[in-house]
Design an enzyme around this catalytic site. Structure first.
Site, PDB file in Angstrom:
ATOM      1  N   GLU A 210      -3.141   8.652  -1.607  1.00  0.00           N
ATOM      2  CA  GLU A 210      -2.406   7.385  -1.481  1.00  0.00           C
ATOM      3  C   GLU A 210      -1.625   7.012  -2.727  1.00  0.00           C
ATOM      4  O   GLU A 210      -1.461   5.843  -3.040  1.00  0.00           O
ATOM      5  CB  GLU A 210      -3.365   6.239  -1.147  1.00  0.00           C
ATOM      6  CG  GLU A 210      -4.514   6.642  -0.250  1.00  0.00           C
ATOM      7  CD  GLU A 210      -5.243   5.473   0.376  1.00  0.00           C
ATOM      8  OE1 GLU A 210      -6.193   4.994  -0.244  1.00  0.00           O
ATOM      9  OE2 GLU A 210      -4.849   5.042   1.467  1.00  0.00           O
TER      10      GLU A 210
ATOM     11  N   TRP B  18       0.865  -1.201   0.000  1.00  0.00           N
ATOM     12  CA  TRP B  18       0.000   0.000   0.000  1.00  0.00           C
ATOM     13  C   TRP B  18       0.891   1.237   0.000  1.00  0.00           C
ATOM     14  O   TRP B  18       2.096   1.124   0.284  1.00  0.00           O
ATOM     15  CB  TRP B  18      -0.921   0.011   1.233  1.00  0.00           C
ATOM     16  CG  TRP B  18      -2.187   0.817   1.013  1.00  0.00           C
ATOM     17  CD1 TRP B  18      -2.520   1.997   1.598  1.00  0.00           C
ATOM     18  CD2 TRP B  18      -3.261   0.481   0.131  1.00  0.00           C
ATOM     19  NE1 TRP B  18      -3.744   2.427   1.129  1.00  0.00           N
ATOM     20  CE2 TRP B  18      -4.213   1.509   0.227  1.00  0.00           C
ATOM     21  CE3 TRP B  18      -3.512  -0.592  -0.753  1.00  0.00           C
ATOM     22  CZ2 TRP B  18      -5.406   1.514  -0.525  1.00  0.00           C
ATOM     23  CZ3 TRP B  18      -4.701  -0.581  -1.490  1.00  0.00           C
ATOM     24  CH2 TRP B  18      -5.626   0.460  -1.365  1.00  0.00           C
TER      25      TRP B  18
ATOM     26  N   ASP C 282       0.593  10.875  -0.101  1.00  0.00           N
ATOM     27  CA  ASP C 282      -0.436  11.917  -0.001  1.00  0.00           C
ATOM     28  C   ASP C 282      -1.776  11.315   0.405  1.00  0.00           C
ATOM     29  O   ASP C 282      -1.923  10.091   0.454  1.00  0.00           O
ATOM     30  CB  ASP C 282      -0.563  12.669  -1.331  1.00  0.00           C
ATOM     31  CG  ASP C 282      -1.173  11.804  -2.433  1.00  0.00           C
ATOM     32  OD1 ASP C 282      -0.861  10.590  -2.489  1.00  0.00           O
ATOM     33  OD2 ASP C 282      -1.970  12.317  -3.235  1.00  0.00           O
TER      34      ASP C 282
HETATM   35  C1  NOJ Z   1      -7.242   3.362  -4.199  1.00  0.00           C
HETATM   36  C2  NOJ Z   1      -6.714   4.644  -3.653  1.00  0.00           C
HETATM   37  O1  NOJ Z   1      -7.180   4.860  -2.388  1.00  0.00           O
HETATM   38  C3  NOJ Z   1      -7.025   5.763  -4.602  1.00  0.00           C
HETATM   39  O2  NOJ Z   1      -6.729   7.003  -4.068  1.00  0.00           O
HETATM   40  C4  NOJ Z   1      -6.200   5.485  -5.801  1.00  0.00           C
HETATM   41  O3  NOJ Z   1      -6.369   6.497  -6.738  1.00  0.00           O
HETATM   42  C5  NOJ Z   1      -6.596   4.135  -6.370  1.00  0.00           C
HETATM   43  N1  NOJ Z   1      -6.524   3.097  -5.367  1.00  0.00           N
HETATM   44  C6  NOJ Z   1      -5.757   3.779  -7.570  1.00  0.00           C
HETATM   45  O4  NOJ Z   1      -4.431   3.570  -7.188  1.00  0.00           O
HETATM   46  C1  NOJ Z   2      -9.386   6.672  -1.694  1.00  0.00           C
HETATM   47  C2  NOJ Z   2      -9.032   8.073  -1.355  1.00  0.00           C
HETATM   48  O1  NOJ Z   2      -8.101   8.506  -2.301  1.00  0.00           O
HETATM   49  C3  NOJ Z   2      -8.466   8.144   0.030  1.00  0.00           C
HETATM   50  O2  NOJ Z   2      -8.233   9.490   0.347  1.00  0.00           O
HETATM   51  C4  NOJ Z   2      -9.405   7.553   1.027  1.00  0.00           C
HETATM   52  O3  NOJ Z   2      -8.817   7.560   2.284  1.00  0.00           O
HETATM   53  C5  NOJ Z   2      -9.769   6.149   0.639  1.00  0.00           C
HETATM   54  N1  NOJ Z   2     -10.236   6.092  -0.724  1.00  0.00           N
HETATM   55  C6  NOJ Z   2     -10.869   5.576   1.526  1.00  0.00           C
HETATM   56  O4  NOJ Z   2     -12.030   6.350   1.391  1.00  0.00           O
END
Ligand code: NOJ
Ligand code: NOJ
Length: 543
Positions: free
Chosen positions: A236, A176, A233
């Site tokens: 993620e 992750w 960030d």
């Molecule tokens: C799940 C992440 O939380 C999201 O922010 C990201 O854009 C996608 N995976 C694709 O990597």
């Molecule tokens: C993806 C988002 O990018 C992230 O900011 C968030 O924490 C997770 N989803 C879970 O909602």
């Protein structure tokens, strides 16, 4: 003195040596590379309910806070209706009940802390004991996951930067984007607010406060020792140094100093103060003079525009460092929204519908221009507008209305905000109350640290009234967009499709409800502040 538009254009100087006309100012920023052209034939099937009237909008908005709260509580273990009997621990905030495409059936530290902070505000206001009980369960869950060894480390070696855990509290073992250093900051903000709320309400005893401080302090230690280290960030995806993260860290250390004094821990209080001061200076580096807006990640290869900048101003910062109504934040909002307007095809409908009404069109807003996450399996696709990003724009605009309404100082329009404010002065042919500043000094400067005031209105000016009215309907427009893409009852997922407008991504996303709750509460504050202003100045006649 009456000043016609021709004279005005001649007087407004916003960049080195070149005169910019009022019309140029109004056009705002060009869409960044990759923006979609405007085409008029819409062949696709789309979701926008034109039959929904403005009158029902008002009653929808009035009932929305309760609806949001109900949907937030539905995603919290052990008994929330969306998560009951599925092995979810007590006080665990599940990001979304969706278990597949995408699988969001986890507890994210960020989503949980932001959500519980909203519950704390609710408790502080109402004293509601059901909500207090849920917060207490969350507090115990935080203690548990702080001590759970995970791929970022253990309690002492960096484990507090772990972004997500299983719903039963076990560590998440797969790869992750870790660590994410906003988590401990947001968590301590939520828990310090709870500590303060309990004190104010006279609830809890010495043991309660000591117990809370024993959970808050490790997070503050993590923040104060690691804020200069890169991490992922909030989306993620990118490792680096981020505005959102730094803003939340800054706020947590400032609150941390106060709570440490309160807990009779002066050594910690002084340490948090020193680190907060360093962070406050560091935060200034996120202003990019060349681009004329804040950037989310230092040394980024992207445009730097990002909804995270607005979220950072809402969930972090302070009255003196990038407050939500500051020129830097408002100029950034304008650049972001200008980009998003032409980026998503669905927004053409809003542009078209808006036609030549006064003021700018409110539209659907996504995370950042370069986003390719479509809300599904994470393998890429096309980015979409998000409910929480769209609601956040409204939130910032309402905060601006509150600030302008309650201010007894002139409204100064600077080089950073001119193209934003000029949108609301469209129909004004004469600016009677304006003073024009520093025509000559303006040349040669283009900097947030030395802003150039191009226009200023005294506090009671009718142009301010006009701007406030325009801002309110602009802000409401973003909430109407949210409503258009939610389902008939108001349920929201994470995103809505950039082409069809139908919901996409994780269903019933907890954070979407939190963001609407925050925006609607700020709306109430904006209306209250405007009422106070009107009582003071009388009902100013608008042009
Ligand atoms: C799940 C992440 O939380 C999201 O922010 C990201 O854009 C996608 N995976 C694709 O990597
Ligand atoms: C993806 C988002 O990018 C992230 O900011 C968030 O924490 C997770 N989803 C879970 O909602």
């Amino acid at each position: 003195m009456r000043i016609g538009p021709h004279l005005l254009s001649a007087l407004v100087v916003i960049s080195v040596g070149s005169v910019v006309t009022c019309d140029q100012l109004k056009q705002g920023h060009q869409p960044a590379a990759g923006g979609l052209p405007l085409v008029s034939n819409e062949k696709f099937h789309f979701q926008v309910f034109s039959s929904r009237s403005l009158k029902d909008f008002e009653s929808w908005i009035q009932s929305y806070p309760d609806f949001s709260l109900d949907n937030i509580l539905a995603n919290i273990g052990p008994n929330g209706r969306n998560v009951a009997n599925q092995g979810v621990g007590a006080g665990v905030v599940v990001a979304s009940p969706s278990r597949d495409l995408p699988d969001y059936f986890y507890q994210w530290v960020r989503d949980g802390a932001i959500t519980v902070h909203a519950l704390v505000e609710e408790y502080a206001r109402t004293g509601n004991s059901t909500i207090r009980d849920v917060i207490n369960l969350y507090v115990n869950d935080v203690k548990n996951i702080q001590w759970t060894e995970n791929p970022s480390g253990d309690f002492r070696s960096g484990g507090l930067g772990e972004p997500k855990f299983e719903v039963d509290g076990r560590a998440f073992q797969d790869g992750w984007g870790r660590p994410q250093r906003d988590g401990p900051a947001l968590r301590s903000i939520a828990l310090i607010s709870y500590y303060n709320a309990l004190r104010k309400r006279g609830e809890g005893n010495r043991n309660t406060y000591q117990f809370l401080y024993s959970i808050i302090k490790p997070d503050l230690e993590y923040v104060s020792h690691n804020w200069a280290a890169p991490g992922f960030d909030l989306w993620e995806e990118v490792k680096g140094l981020h505005f959102f993260t730094a803003m939340t860290q800054y706020k947590s250390l400032n609150l941390g100093e106060q709570i440490a004094w309160d807990a009779k821990d002066p050594g910690a209080a002084k340490w948090y103060r020193i680190q907060a001061a360093g962070l406050g200076r560091f935060l200034q580096t996120f202003w990019d003079d060349d681009r004329g807006h804040l950037i989310e990640t230092l040394a980024t290869t992207r445009s730097g525009l990002d909804s995270a900048l607005l979220l950072g101003a809402i969930h972090g910062g302070s009255d003196s460092v990038f407050p939500v109504h500051s020129d830097a934040v408002i100029g950034t909002l304008h650049a972001l929204v200008s980009d998003m307007t032409f980026r998503y095809p669905i927004n053409r409908i809003y542009l078209k519908r808006h036609g030549n009404h006064d003021g700018p069109a409110s539209i659907g807003v996504g995370r950042y221009p370069e986003d390719v996450y479509d809300g599904g399996d994470g393998r890429g696709g096309e980015g979409n507008p998000w409910f929480l990003c769209t609601a956040t724009v409204a939130h910032v605009l309402y905060a601006l209305v509150e600030n302008i309404s309650l201010s007894d100082r002139p409204l100064q329009i600077t080089n950073t905000t001119a193209s934003f404010y000029f949108q609301f002065l469209d129909s004004v042919n004469t600016l009677e109350s304006a003073s024009f500043y520093d025509f000559f000094f303006a040349q040669g400067f283009m900097s947030i640290t030395e802003p150039i005031v191009v226009l200023a209105f005294p506090p009671g000016a009718k142009e301010i009234e006009l701007i406030l009215a325009g801002l309110l309907s602009y802000a409401d427009g973003f909430l109407q967009v949210v409503r258009n893409h939610a389902d008939g009852q108001g349920h929201m997922s994470e995103q809505f499709d950039a082409k069809t407008g139908f919901m996409r991504g994780a269903r019933d996303l907890t954070w979407s409800y939190e963001s609407m709750l925050g925006a609607v509460k700020m709306r109430k504050r904006a209306y209250d502040a405007l009422e106070i202003r009107r009582q003071f100045y009388g009902n100013v006649k608008t042009v």
